[in-house]
Design a protein around this motif. Structure first.
Motif, PDB file in Angstrom:
ATOM      1  N   MET A  66     -23.596 -21.195-131.691  1.00  0.00           N
ATOM      2  CA  MET A  66     -22.362 -21.305-130.907  1.00  0.00           C
ATOM      3  C   MET A  66     -22.662 -21.713-129.466  1.00  0.00           C
ATOM      4  SD  MET A  66     -20.325 -18.005-132.409  1.00  0.00           S
ATOM      5  CE  MET A  66     -18.834 -18.257-131.461  1.00  0.00           C
ATOM      6  N   ASP A  67     -23.756 -21.186-128.906  1.00  0.00           N
ATOM      7  CA  ASP A  67     -24.146 -21.563-127.543  1.00  0.00           C
ATOM      8  C   ASP A  67     -24.526 -23.038-127.464  1.00  0.00           C
ATOM      9  OD1 ASP A  67     -23.790 -19.014-126.398  1.00  0.00           O
ATOM     10  OD2 ASP A  67     -25.815 -18.395-126.956  1.00  0.00           O
ATOM     11  N   TYR A  68     -24.973 -23.589-128.575  1.00  0.00           N
ATOM     12  CA  TYR A  68     -25.325 -25.012-128.648  1.00  0.00           C
ATOM     13  C   TYR A  68     -24.116 -25.884-128.991  1.00  0.00           C
ATOM     14  CZ  TYR A  68     -30.425 -24.201-128.573  1.00  0.00           C
ATOM     15  OH  TYR A  68     -31.728 -23.879-128.228  1.00  0.00           O
ATOM     16  N   ILE A 100     -29.709 -31.084-135.472  1.00  0.00           N
ATOM     17  CA  ILE A 100     -31.151 -30.923-135.724  1.00  0.00           C
ATOM     18  C   ILE A 100     -31.862 -30.487-134.445  1.00  0.00           C
ATOM     19  CG2 ILE A 100     -33.275 -32.203-136.242  1.00  0.00           C
ATOM     20  CD1 ILE A 100     -31.497 -33.885-138.227  1.00  0.00           C
ATOM     21  N   ASP A 101     -31.540 -31.113-133.329  1.00  0.00           N
ATOM     22  CA  ASP A 101     -32.153 -30.727-132.052  1.00  0.00           C
ATOM     23  C   ASP A 101     -31.833 -29.272-131.706  1.00  0.00           C
ATOM     24  OD1 ASP A 101     -33.227 -33.268-131.831  1.00  0.00           O
ATOM     25  OD2 ASP A 101     -31.692 -33.990-130.422  1.00  0.00           O
ATOM     26  N   ALA A 102     -30.609 -28.842-132.005  1.00  0.00           N
ATOM     27  CA  ALA A 102     -30.234 -27.449-131.756  1.00  0.00           C
ATOM     28  C   ALA A 102     -31.074 -26.512-132.614  1.00  0.00           C
ATOM     29  CB  ALA A 102     -28.740 -27.243-132.031  1.00  0.00           C
ATOM     30  N   MET A 103     -31.233 -26.853-133.885  1.00  0.00           N
ATOM     31  CA  MET A 103     -32.019 -26.001-134.779  1.00  0.00           C
ATOM     32  C   MET A 103     -33.496 -25.964-134.369  1.00  0.00           C
ATOM     33  SD  MET A 103     -30.006 -24.462-136.854  1.00  0.00           S
ATOM     34  CE  MET A 103     -31.185 -23.808-138.045  1.00  0.00           C
ATOM     35  N   ILE A 104     -34.013 -27.079-133.880  1.00  0.00           N
ATOM     36  CA  ILE A 104     -35.393 -27.093-133.377  1.00  0.00           C
ATOM     37  C   ILE A 104     -35.479 -26.245-132.110  1.00  0.00           C
ATOM     38  CG2 ILE A 104     -37.200 -28.554-132.367  1.00  0.00           C
ATOM     39  CD1 ILE A 104     -36.277 -30.756-134.382  1.00  0.00           C
ATOM     40  N   ASN A 123     -33.198 -10.375-126.778  1.00  0.00           N
ATOM     41  CA  ASN A 123     -33.569 -11.747-126.437  1.00  0.00           C
ATOM     42  C   ASN A 123     -32.355 -12.675-126.526  1.00  0.00           C
ATOM     43  OD1 ASN A 123     -33.418 -12.784-129.283  1.00  0.00           O
ATOM     44  ND2 ASN A 123     -35.051 -11.270-129.546  1.00  0.00           N
ATOM     45  N   VAL A 124     -32.562 -13.939-126.214  1.00  0.00           N
ATOM     46  CA  VAL A 124     -31.466 -14.901-126.153  1.00  0.00           C
ATOM     47  C   VAL A 124     -30.769 -15.067-127.506  1.00  0.00           C
ATOM     48  CG1 VAL A 124     -32.818 -17.008-126.595  1.00  0.00           C
ATOM     49  CG2 VAL A 124     -30.799 -17.122-125.104  1.00  0.00           C
ATOM     50  N   LEU A 125     -31.485 -14.838-128.603  1.00  0.00           N
ATOM     51  CA  LEU A 125     -30.890 -14.937-129.937  1.00  0.00           C
ATOM     52  C   LEU A 125     -30.091 -13.693-130.295  1.00  0.00           C
ATOM     53  CD1 LEU A 125     -34.129 -16.425-131.141  1.00  0.00           C
ATOM     54  CD2 LEU A 125     -32.000 -17.496-131.834  1.00  0.00           C
ATOM     55  N   SER A 126     -30.659 -12.527-130.046  1.00  0.00           N
ATOM     56  CA  SER A 126     -29.980 -11.289-130.437  1.00  0.00           C
ATOM     57  C   SER A 126     -28.781 -10.982-129.540  1.00  0.00           C
ATOM     58  CB  SER A 126     -30.953 -10.105-130.434  1.00  0.00           C
ATOM     59  OG  SER A 126     -31.412  -9.829-129.130  1.00  0.00           O
ATOM     60  N   ARG A 127     -28.698 -11.617-128.376  1.00  0.00           N
ATOM     61  CA  ARG A 127     -27.566 -11.399-127.475  1.00  0.00           C
ATOM     62  C   ARG A 127     -26.529 -12.529-127.546  1.00  0.00           C
ATOM     63  NH1 ARG A 127     -28.672  -7.551-123.292  1.00  0.00           N
ATOM     64  NH2 ARG A 127     -26.438  -7.714-122.951  1.00  0.00           N
ATOM     65  N   ALA A 128     -26.777 -13.532-128.361  1.00  0.00           N
ATOM     66  CA  ALA A 128     -25.855 -14.666-128.497  1.00  0.00           C
ATOM     67  C   ALA A 128     -24.628 -14.251-129.312  1.00  0.00           C
ATOM     68  CB  ALA A 128     -26.576 -15.831-129.179  1.00  0.00           C
ATOM     69  N   PRO A 129     -23.510 -14.923-129.101  1.00  0.00           N
ATOM     70  CA  PRO A 129     -23.280 -16.022-128.175  1.00  0.00           C
ATOM     71  C   PRO A 129     -22.991 -15.503-126.768  1.00  0.00           C
ATOM     72  CG  PRO A 129     -21.277 -15.604-129.399  1.00  0.00           C
ATOM     73  CD  PRO A 129     -22.324 -14.653-129.934  1.00  0.00           C
ATOM     74  N   GLU A 147     -29.073 -19.875-117.205  1.00  0.00           N
ATOM     75  CA  GLU A 147     -29.175 -21.287-117.593  1.00  0.00           C
ATOM     76  C   GLU A 147     -29.592 -21.416-119.059  1.00  0.00           C
ATOM     77  OE1 GLU A 147     -29.387 -25.497-116.386  1.00  0.00           O
ATOM     78  OE2 GLU A 147     -28.837 -23.781-115.160  1.00  0.00           O
ATOM     79  N   LYS A 148     -30.611 -20.663-119.449  1.00  0.00           N
ATOM     80  CA  LYS A 148     -31.081 -20.696-120.839  1.00  0.00           C
ATOM     81  C   LYS A 148     -29.991 -20.206-121.784  1.00  0.00           C
ATOM     82  CE  LYS A 148     -34.878 -19.110-123.746  1.00  0.00           C
ATOM     83  NZ  LYS A 148     -35.836 -20.187-123.780  1.00  0.00           N
ATOM     84  N   ALA A 149     -29.268 -19.184-121.376  1.00  0.00           N
ATOM     85  CA  ALA A 149     -28.205 -18.625-122.212  1.00  0.00           C
ATOM     86  C   ALA A 149     -27.074 -19.619-122.434  1.00  0.00           C
ATOM     87  CB  ALA A 149     -27.654 -17.357-121.568  1.00  0.00           C
ATOM     88  N   ALA A 150     -26.613 -20.222-121.375  1.00  0.00           N
ATOM     89  CA  ALA A 150     -25.388 -21.024-121.440  1.00  0.00           C
ATOM     90  C   ALA A 150     -25.606 -22.503-121.724  1.00  0.00           C
ATOM     91  CB  ALA A 150     -24.625 -20.881-120.126  1.00  0.00           C
TER      92      ALA A 150
END
Length: 188
Positions: A66-68, A100-104, A123-129, A147-150
């Motif tokens: 979702m963040d991507y 694909i770029d998002a998944m990479i 981490n950024v995954l467990s706190r997403a979105p 920045e990394k989050a959003a």
């Protein structure tokens, strides 16, 4: 669409699924390949190993998508802990490449957890979105930057879709209506 149109649509969907499988096979195991190593109209990415290596579940990947700027593909069907990607004939090559770029990018974030550069919890995954409200809040108590989050990609910087809500515990959300809407009486 007629016979020719349906045949073309089918060919494009199969081609896109195999393109995704080929591009992502170095990053995610791909399940259910045929004799020639090809998939059908869907590509099933096996994310089960990340639970052990990084504490990352398929749901974490789905929420991070979702963040991507993507709605997550089907999760845990037909195999629990996997992600089934079914590109349609209407998806452009640019959009498939963006996915694909998002998944990479997400795989690289998982690798940060695996290496210890990011914690297994929080981490950024467990706190997403990440909603706009979280990103602009006065207090930021996370081990990664706003920045990394959003804005995980240049595309998200230019064309950001902001999730309206953060993570809702899935079982609770499945059993209870969670709504931030004003009461119905206010609409009268």
């Amino acid at each position: 669409m007629g016979g020719e149109g349906l045949t073309l649509a089918t060919k494009l969907a199969i081609l896109s699924a195999n393109y995704i499988a080929k591009r992502l096979e170095a990053h995610y195991p791909v399940l259910y390949r045929g004799q020639n190593g090809l998939v059908a109209h869907e590509c099933i990415l096996d994310t089960r190993g990340f639970k052990t290596s990084a504490g990352v579940e398929v749901e974490d990947i789905a929420k991070r998508l979702m963040d991507y700027g993507f709605h997550a593909p089907t999760m845990s069907f037909p195999v629990a802990g996997t992600m089934m990607v079914e590109p349609t004939e209407s998806e452009s090559l640019a959009e498939v490449d963006r996915f694909i770029d998002a998944m990479i990018g997400i795989r690289e974030e998982i690798a940060e957890v695996e290496s210890g550069a990011q914690p297994r919890e929080g981490n950024v995954l467990s706190r997403a979105p990440h909603t706009s409200g979280h990103v602009v809040a006065d207090v930021w108590d996370r081990p990664y930057g706003r920045e990394k989050a959003a804005f995980p990609t240049a595309h998200t910087r230019d064309r950001k879709f902001w999730p309206s809500v953060a993570r809702v515990e899935s079982a609770y959300g499945d059993r209870n209506l969670v709504c931030s809407c004003p009461p119905v009486e206010e609409y009268a």
